[in-house]
Design an enzyme around this catalytic site. Structure first.
Site, mmCIF file in Angstrom:
data_model
loop_
_atom_site.group_PDB
_atom_site.id
_atom_site.type_symbol
_atom_site.label_atom_id
_atom_site.label_comp_id
_atom_site.label_asym_id
_atom_site.label_seq_id
_atom_site.Cartn_x
_atom_site.Cartn_y
_atom_site.Cartn_z
ATOM 1 N N PHE A 53 29.605 38.602 40.920
ATOM 2 C CA PHE A 53 30.825 37.780 40.879
ATOM 3 C C PHE A 53 31.913 38.475 41.682
ATOM 4 C CE2 PHE A 53 29.113 36.586 36.535
ATOM 5 C CZ PHE A 53 28.703 35.310 36.912
ATOM 6 N N GLU A 54 32.771 37.679 42.330
ATOM 7 C CA GLU A 54 33.762 38.272 43.225
ATOM 8 C C GLU A 54 34.859 39.040 42.498
ATOM 9 O OE1 GLU A 54 36.303 35.477 45.533
ATOM 10 O OE2 GLU A 54 35.224 33.918 44.463
ATOM 11 N N GLY A 55 34.974 38.850 41.185
ATOM 12 C CA GLY A 55 35.907 39.670 40.411
ATOM 13 C C GLY A 55 35.515 41.144 40.428
ATOM 14 N N HIS B 121 39.196 36.092 50.727
ATOM 15 C CA HIS B 121 39.372 37.081 49.661
ATOM 16 C C HIS B 121 39.131 38.507 50.194
ATOM 17 C CE1 HIS B 121 38.324 38.107 45.172
ATOM 18 N NE2 HIS B 121 39.504 38.545 45.521
#
Lengths: 256, 317
Positions: A53-55, B121
Site C-alpha cells: 500500500f502506498e501509505g 505521489h
C-alpha cells in the site's frame, strides 16, 4: 446458502478482479475495489500474495470487517511484514519489485490511459477530480490491472487528461516517452474482461461475463472494441467467493 | 522554485540548533508561521494530520499560505475553505474515497480561488527528499508521457548522461515551515513516530523551520533509552507543543482511529454547501471553542473513546 446470481455489480467486479491475481505475486493495490479484491485473492487462491500500500506497507493481511478508509490508515498495517515511508514503498515500483499494479479508474480510453484529474481540460475544468495520488507512479512503473464500472461516459475514445499512462497514443509511444516497462495488462469491468492488442495497443475483449452480449459491451463503450474470434465467457462468481467477500466487507463499504 | 543552496545553508546557520527546551503553547506556535509562507504538512490523508496546528493557524487568521502535503484530506478543505491558503501542492486532494469528490476542493479550484498543483505521489516524496538532501532536484521515472508532467513545466525532462534514458527531474521542495504531529517527543524536539512515517522525516529535514505537535512530551532520558525510535532529531525542530488528540478528527497510529461520525457529519455539511456549510463548520468548531480541549468536547467523549479503542486495537494481537 448464498445464491450466486444475487450479487451487486461491485461484488462481481471484486471477484473477477481477484481471479487475475496469482499466488506468490507482489501487488501494489489502490484503495477500494483493488484493496478488497487483493485481500479476497489472499483468502481464496493466493495466500502467498504480497500486498503493498502506498501509505508504506509491505505484505498486509486486512482484517475482515475492518477495511481501511484509505491506503494510509493504521488498518492497512494489519499483520504486515514491514512498514516504511511512502516514498520508499513507491520507489519499490521504480526498482522493479512489483509484479502487478492494481487500481480503479474514473475514466479510461482505448489505449488504457486513465483520467482522475479533470473532466474538461485542465485550464477550465467542468469538474476538478482529486488527482493522481500514487496512480501515475503505479501505472508508469508496473504491469497494470484496472477494475472499474463499465459505463459509456467512463469508456471514452480519448481521456480528457492522461493522469495515469496506459499505452498513451498506442504503438511504441509509451516506451518512446520514457516508460520502457509496465503498461496496461487487464481491465476488469462488470461486463467483460479486457486485454490490449500487442501491436496497436488498443483495448480488446478477452471474455464476456455470463449473459452479456458483444453488442451490450460495444454499446456501453465510447470507442470501437477489438473482439477476438475466440472471445471466451467468464465463470460466474461462486458461492464461496461471495461468502468470503461478504465476510471481508459486511457493511458493503466498497461493494454497495 | 528551487531555493539557492547558499540561502538554504545561511537560513539553517541562523537557527539555534543547541540542545534546548522549546515547548510553547499552540497559540505561541502560530507565530512561527508568517503570512505568505510555504507550509509543509506532515502525515497523509486522514493519518497523523497536524490538525490542532492547522486549527490554530485558521484562528490566527494567517493569509496566503502555500501548502504542500503528500496526500490531502479534509485538512486541505479547512485550509482553503477558511481562506488562509490559496495554493496547494499535493498528489491527491479529497476528503476520502468514501464520500465522492470534495465540494470544497471543487468549488475553490473550479472558481479559481485557489491553485492546486498536482504532482504524482512519488514526485512529492522526491521533491521533499531533494530538499532534505540539499540538492536542487531528484530524477524519477514516473510522470513521463502523462499530462500530469505536461502541465508542470517546473518538472524537466532530461537525458541521462550515463545511459541515455529519459528521466524527469523534479525540483527540491524546502518549505519555510513544516507542521508535523507525532506520538511522543521530548522538550528538545526529539520525535518518535510509531507506525506509518509517510514523508515526515524528509519533510522535517527539508524545511527551514519545524513545529512539532505531540500527543505527549516525554523525558529526554526516555528518548535516550530508545534512540533507534527517534525519527526526527531535536536540532531540526524549532517549537514543541503538547496537544493530546492533536490529529482529531483524523487518526494517530496506535492511539486513535478517525472519528468517523464527526467526519461524516462534516462531509455532509460542507459538501451540501461548500461556502455556507464550511462557514458554519468553522464558526462552530474552529472559531467558537475557547481551546483545543473545548473543540474535543464538541466532538464528544463517546466518539473520542470509540476512536481510542479502535486505535489501540492495532496492538491487541
Amino acid at each position: 446458502m448464498i445464491k450466486a446470481q444475487h450479487h451487486t455489480a461491485s461484488e462481481l467486479l471484486a471477484i473477477l478482479a481477484a481471479r487475475e491475481l496469482k499466488d506468490g505475486q507482489v501487488v501494489f493495490a489502490g484503495v477500494g475495489i483493488p484493496l478488497l479484491a487483493a485481500t479476497l485473492a489472499q483468502r481464496l487462491h493466493a495466500p502467498g500474495l504480497t500486498i503493498l500500500f502506498e501509505g508504506g506497507v509491505i505484505g498486509a493481511f486486512i482484517e475482515p470487517g475492518k477495511l481501511p478508509p484509505s491506503t494510509n490508515d493504521q488498518r492497512c498495517t494489519k499483520r504486515a511484514n514491514m512498514v516504511l515511508g511512502s516514498a520508499e514503498v513507491l520507489l519499490l515500483l521504480q526498482r522493479g519489485y512489483v509484479d502487478v499494479g492494481f487500481m480503479g479508474g474514473a475514466q479510461i480510453d482505448q489505449y488504457g490511459n486513465l483520467n482522475s484529474s479533470f473532466i474538461g481540460g485542465p485550464e477550465h475544468p467542468s469538474v476538478r477530480l482529486p488527482g493522481t495520488g500514487g496512480g501515475n507512479d503505479i501505472a508508469s512503473l508496473a504491469q497494470m490491472i484496472v477494475a472499474m464500472r463499465h459505463e459509456k461516459r467512463r469508456f471514452v475514445e480519448r481521456v480528457d487528461f492522461v493522469t495515469s499512462p496506459g499505452f498513451l497514443r498506442g504503438g511504441n509511444s509509451r516506451a518512446e516517452s520514457g516508460l520502457p516497462t509496465g503498461g496496461m495488462m487487464r481491465v476488469v469491468t462488470d461486463l467483460a474482461l479486457f486485454g490490449f492488442d500487442d501491436t496497436s495497443r488498443r483495448m480488446k475483449v478477452m471474455a464476456l461475463h455470463p449473459g452479456v452480449t458483444r453488442e451490450q459491451v460495444q454499446d456501453n463503450t465510447g470507442f470501437a472494441l477489438i473482439f477476438d474470434d475466440d472471445t471466451g465467457v467468464t465463470a460466474p462468481p461462486t458461492d464461496q467467493e461471495l461468502k468470503v467477500l461478504r465476510e471481508l466487507d459486511p457493511e458493503q463499504l466498497y461493494t454497495a | 522554485m528551487t531555493q539557492s543552496y547558499l540561502k538554504l545553508r545561511q537560513d539553517l546557520q541562523r537557527r539555534d540548533r543547541s540542545l534546548r527546551e522549546k515547548v510553547v503553547t499552540l497559540e505561541e506556535a502560530t507565530t512561527f508561521v508568517r503570512d505568505g509562507d510555504s507550509v509543509g504538512i506532515g502525515g497523509s490523508t486522514m493519518s497523523r494530520t497536524p490538525m490542532a496546528m492547522i486549527w490554530a493557524l485558521i484562528r490566527a487568521r494567517r493569509k496566503k499560505l502555500s501548502c504542500s502535503r503528500c496526500i490531502t484530506s479534509s485538512d486541505g478543505d479547512l485550509l482553503v475553505g477558511s481562506g488562509i491558503c490559496d495554493h496547494m501542492t499535493t498528489s491527491w486532494f479529497n476528503q476520502g474515497i468514501l464520500w465522492g469528490v470534495s465540494k470544497v476542493m471543487r468549488h475553490n479550484v473550479e472558481t479559481g480561488k485557489i491553485r492546486y498543483d498536482e504532482w504524482s505521489h512519488m514526485a512529492v516524496g522526491m521533491r521533499f527528499r531533494a530538499g532534505a538532501m540539499g540538492v536542487p532536484f531528484m530524477p524519477i521515472r514516473s510522470m513521463l508521457g502523462s499530462d500530469v508532467a505536461r502541465i508542470r513545466p517546473e518538472a524537466k525532462e532530461f537525458t541521462c548522461p550515463f545511459t541515455g534514458d529519459t528521466l524527469l527531474l523534479v525540483p527540491a521542495l524546502n518549505p519555510d515551515v513544516a507542521l508535523i504531529h507525532v506520538q511522543r517527543c521530548d522538550a528538545y524536539g526529539n520525535a518518535q513516530i510509531d507506525g506509518l512515517q509517510f514523508m515526515d522525516i524528509d519533510l522535517a529535514m527539508a524545511a527551514n523551520k519545524v513545529i512539532l505537535t505531540t500527543e505527549r512530551i516525554v523525558s529526554n532520558d526516555q528518548i535516550r533509552r530508545a534512540p533507534d525510535q527517534t525519527k526526527i532529531p531535536f536540532f531540526a525542530v524549532d517549537a514543541v507543543v503538547e496537544v493530546p488528540f492533536g490529529s482529531a478528527p483524523h487518526e494517530c497510529y496506535g492511539i486513535y482511529e478517525p472519528m468517523s461520525r464527526h467526519m461524516e457529519a462534516y462531509v455532509a455539511q460542507v459538501n451540501g454547501d461548500p461556502v455556507g456549510g464550511m462557514k458554519d463548520y468553522l464558526d462552530r468548531y474552529v472559531y467558537g471553542p475557547k481551546s483545543w480541549t473545548e473543540f474535543l468536547d464538541l466532538i464528544g467523549v463517546d466518539e473520542l473513546l470509540e476512536a481510542v479503542n479502535a486505535g489501540r486495537s492495532i496492538y491487541n494481537d
